[in-house]
Design a protein around this motif. Sequence first.
Motif, mmCIF file in Angstrom:
data_model
loop_
_atom_site.group_PDB
_atom_site.id
_atom_site.type_symbol
_atom_site.label_atom_id
_atom_site.label_comp_id
_atom_site.label_asym_id
_atom_site.label_seq_id
_atom_site.Cartn_x
_atom_site.Cartn_y
_atom_site.Cartn_z
ATOM 1 N N GLN A 42 -30.816 35.113 88.985
ATOM 2 C CA GLN A 42 -30.982 34.016 89.026
ATOM 3 C C GLN A 42 -30.859 33.174 87.381
ATOM 4 O OE1 GLN A 42 -30.195 31.415 91.005
ATOM 5 N NE2 GLN A 42 -31.019 29.817 89.596
ATOM 6 N N LEU A 43 -30.546 32.434 87.361
ATOM 7 C CA LEU A 43 -30.896 32.121 85.841
ATOM 8 C C LEU A 43 -31.028 30.386 85.346
ATOM 9 C CD1 LEU A 43 -31.770 33.270 82.338
ATOM 10 C CD2 LEU A 43 -28.902 32.664 82.651
ATOM 11 N N GLU A 44 -31.849 30.696 84.775
ATOM 12 C CA GLU A 44 -32.150 28.551 84.482
ATOM 13 C C GLU A 44 -32.464 28.297 83.113
ATOM 14 O OE1 GLU A 44 -34.747 30.175 86.557
ATOM 15 O OE2 GLU A 44 -33.628 30.121 87.662
ATOM 16 N N MET A 45 -31.786 27.784 82.544
ATOM 17 C CA MET A 45 -32.175 27.565 80.526
ATOM 18 C C MET A 45 -33.718 27.929 79.958
ATOM 19 S SD MET A 45 -29.438 24.931 79.661
ATOM 20 C CE MET A 45 -28.022 24.854 80.023
ATOM 21 N N LEU A 46 -33.377 28.651 79.637
ATOM 22 C CA LEU A 46 -34.680 28.844 78.395
ATOM 23 C C LEU A 46 -35.452 28.026 78.175
ATOM 24 C CD1 LEU A 46 -34.682 31.772 76.313
ATOM 25 C CD2 LEU A 46 -33.826 29.488 76.794
ATOM 26 N N GLY A 57 -39.382 17.588 84.015
ATOM 27 C CA GLY A 57 -37.652 18.642 84.606
ATOM 28 C C GLY A 57 -37.870 19.971 84.224
ATOM 29 N N HIS A 58 -38.794 20.482 83.987
ATOM 30 C CA HIS A 58 -38.805 22.500 83.942
ATOM 31 C C HIS A 58 -38.914 22.408 85.572
ATOM 32 C CE1 HIS A 58 -39.824 22.257 79.645
ATOM 33 N NE2 HIS A 58 -38.902 22.898 79.776
ATOM 34 N N GLY A 521 -29.495 24.321 84.181
ATOM 35 C CA GLY A 521 -29.083 23.298 82.905
ATOM 36 C C GLY A 521 -29.079 22.392 82.914
ATOM 37 N N GLY A 522 -29.762 22.323 81.858
ATOM 38 C CA GLY A 522 -29.086 20.501 81.103
ATOM 39 C C GLY A 522 -26.669 20.084 80.873
ATOM 40 N N VAL A 523 -27.252 19.169 81.100
ATOM 41 C CA VAL A 523 -25.790 19.071 80.950
ATOM 42 C C VAL A 523 -25.759 18.959 79.346
ATOM 43 C CG1 VAL A 523 -25.718 16.397 81.573
ATOM 44 C CG2 VAL A 523 -23.380 17.669 81.913
ATOM 45 N N MET A 555 -22.312 27.255 87.598
ATOM 46 C CA MET A 555 -22.851 25.827 86.771
ATOM 47 C C MET A 555 -23.751 25.350 87.339
ATOM 48 S SD MET A 555 -24.346 25.665 83.298
ATOM 49 C CE MET A 555 -25.061 24.794 83.533
ATOM 50 N N PHE A 556 -24.883 24.488 87.536
ATOM 51 C CA PHE A 556 -25.610 23.518 88.372
ATOM 52 C C PHE A 556 -26.347 22.682 86.987
ATOM 53 C CE2 PHE A 556 -28.894 20.978 90.193
ATOM 54 C CZ PHE A 556 -27.972 20.685 91.192
ATOM 55 N N HIS A 557 -26.225 21.134 87.010
ATOM 56 C CA HIS A 557 -26.908 20.814 86.076
ATOM 57 C C HIS A 557 -28.066 19.761 87.432
ATOM 58 C CE1 HIS A 557 -24.354 21.523 82.690
ATOM 59 N NE2 HIS A 557 -23.470 20.663 83.113
ATOM 60 N N GLN A 558 -29.165 20.067 87.092
ATOM 61 C CA GLN A 558 -29.952 19.326 87.158
ATOM 62 C C GLN A 558 -29.989 17.407 86.708
ATOM 63 O OE1 GLN A 558 -30.236 21.126 84.784
ATOM 64 N NE2 GLN A 558 -32.238 20.748 83.439
#
Length: 794
Positions: A42-46, A57-58, A521-523, A555-558
């Motif tokens: 499980q990873l979210e952009m650092l 947003g974080h 992470g962001g698109v 991939m998922f963009h919030q």
Amino acid sequence: MTPRYEPHEIEAKWQRVWEDERAFNVPNPVPGAPTAANHWYQLEMLPYPSGPSLHMGHVLNYTMGDVQTHVRRRSGWHVVRPMGWDAFGLPAENAAIREGRHPRETIERNIETMRAQMKRLGWAIDWEREVAAHQPTFYRWTQWLFQQFVAHDLCYRREGPVNWCPNDRTVIANEYVVDGRCERCGAEVELRNMTQWYMRTTAYADELLEYDLPEGGFWPERTKAIQRNWIGRSEGAEILFQVEETGEDLAVFTTRADTLFGATFFVLAPEHPFVESHASDEAREYARHAGARPVEERAAGTTKTGVFTGFHAVNPVNGERLPIWVADYVLMDYGTGAIMAVPAHDERDGEFAEAFTLPTTVVIDEDGKLVNSGRFDGLPAAEGAQAIVAALEAEGRGKATVHYRLRDWSVSRQRYWGCPIPFIHCERCGVVPVPEDQLPVILPDIEDYAPKGKPPLAQDEEYMNVDCPQCGGAAQRDPDTMDTFVDSSWYFLRYIDSHNDEAPFDRFVVDYWLPVSQYIGGVDHSTGHLLYSRFFVKALNDWGMLGFREPFARMFHQGWVTLGGTKMSKTKGNVEGPDAVTDAYGADAVRLYILFMGPADQDMEWTPDGVEGIVRFLRRVWRVVHEVAERSPNDGVREGPLARKANETIARVTDDVLRRFQFHTPIAALMELLNELSGATDAPDARFAAETAVSLIQPYAPHVAEELWTVLGHERLWEAPWPEADESQLVRETFELVVQVNGKVRDRFEVDVSLSEEELVARARTSERVRSYLDGGEPRKTIVVPKKLVNFVV
RNA sequence: GCCGAAGUGGCGGAACUGGCAGACGCGCCGGACUCAAAAUCCGGUGGCCUUCGGGCCGUGUGGGUUCGAUUCCCACCUUCGGCACCA
């Protein structure tokens, strides 16, 4: 007597427990030993530690990852969930400049506060894997990888036009120029000619258009579309035209070879070498002026401009003489910088022909078939193009080719706060890598690191002047640093083996965990970070360093969390952190609220107004569970209306989180369960419903859930198995039959599920209300949908 | 222009596979408790009409398919995102 709900006490208490228990630290598999097959990365952009606080947003991003982590863990998955810091680069350095401190000081302080905020929100992170791009233990391997790219000819130096940001005083990558401006600071970028390091991303242009994802992998269509547009693959043909007066060949690129007979003139870009070497004085003069204008300005011009060069090109397909013009609507850096102009079938060529009264020949008719095209007449356009290219190819005058919009990624930065480039420039030996045993090249601590247009490191003589590793003579270090996106192109690999000091990572463990199961992470990073990371992994795979070709399976963009309508960001100054709401209501409320605000992939305007509803919900959970613990018998009754509702909720929450990746509807489902439970806390199945509710809330509000779990007489909810819906409880004995007449609902009532279709129709016809619509007659048609409805058509 | 996503109450949104539109929450209205307020609890809340039984309309617009369309098809409008004198 129910004690008061005191979120701060509860949260501090359980965070201590989890830390002492090392609850979320996950070991790597060991070669030879049995490994868990069900693993999840499980990873979210650092985050950039460029500000002194996380923003909402974080919070959205990492809470989503957290819910996913808890549900997977408790469902029997082996889950790794690391965290780190994108500590190098412009955002971090600019933050330090604003504060008038050394970047290391600012960044390390920011990391401290952000890490404390993350811990305060109770996210289940394996902190033992933490990395930061500015630590020598990390950037040693960034440098090592950089040298590997050079060794494999996927990184090289050349002189060429680059995007120079006059404000940040450095080169920036094409990917981070937005509308001709610097993505970071908004300043208009200038074109400069400089010698720079480039990553050869174009070597993988074709492959980057394909997504070789493992089973269950998924990338949103829009992300793929953005990358596709960016790469800009276009299939066509290169065709040679001979200059009549000199005999030399000029190549054009066209996607419309079918219109070759319609070419009536020929156009060169102002920068085309033929213009400078051959064209008339007037044409050269025009080219010098036109070529100096930036592309945006050239595009903005409403009328076409150009000058005849005095030369002619011969159309290879019919020998026609075409005047060669120079005009700024043709660009040197796409295709060959030269075009065959077909005014009948190309809008821009048409405008040009009109402006300079040049002839026009129609070669495609209304049916899309070739005309005025000699022996190709009558062919459909697509076939005609193929036939013409094939004919030219046979004569050596043309061939099918593919062109791309994608350009190689420029990675040199004329700034201080970045990874030093591990190469040495020697007058005798050329560009020489720093020997591996001398890595890392340590970024020196210099006093004056401010950007001046020249790299700050160039002024540090002690750093710059070294012996050439090859000949031992006097040589100089490369004074630039790397684009911070080099760091983030491989950080997700380092997380897996962050303490390895023999290699960037061990292939065995990386092949076990990766590809990343779910990336969030962001698109906005679609054409940058995401593309670069895919490039890195493909290259590393080709060298045998790892066993997969895509870094991110899903991939998922919030959506953006906005404030005043614009995305929260440090540069725009509209940042709202989690602290105020956490102070007032606790971390559990913040976590629930940010996810309850709406679908996570849509933008949401931040307002703390609605948080009241969530706080009310949490207090209600608190009160109801205490009430159940006091009043409801603890005899494990798992049947009845509450138990049924609880089982339905298990099914909904689990499906939403694991399959649909949807986080706001499970909260609504839990509220429904609570609403039913609150009116019947002494029911025989109330205890089961309460236990289920607490267990299901845990991923969202882990602290209060853990506390209430003990109130219900249990322990260690964070590792308790995720509830499974009892299928037998989901089966209903009755259902509400909807009866329609002509598709309109006229009645509804409970009936037994065992009724046959005939019996359902019979029951439906007994309804008074339905009968009044049937008007005593027979329905023309009767539709029965089992377990749902009966529809009479009259 | 090309590529992609999306339009549902006062607001955020739900309805997953063509089957009860508006779950859940905010806000608002009414009530209970209170000297009063806050908190809490209970009830109501798409629009129009109503003889209070209910009826009609309603998911960006216009068509279509279907017994039945927020959902599928066609055309269009609007908003957002990507690319763009790209040959």
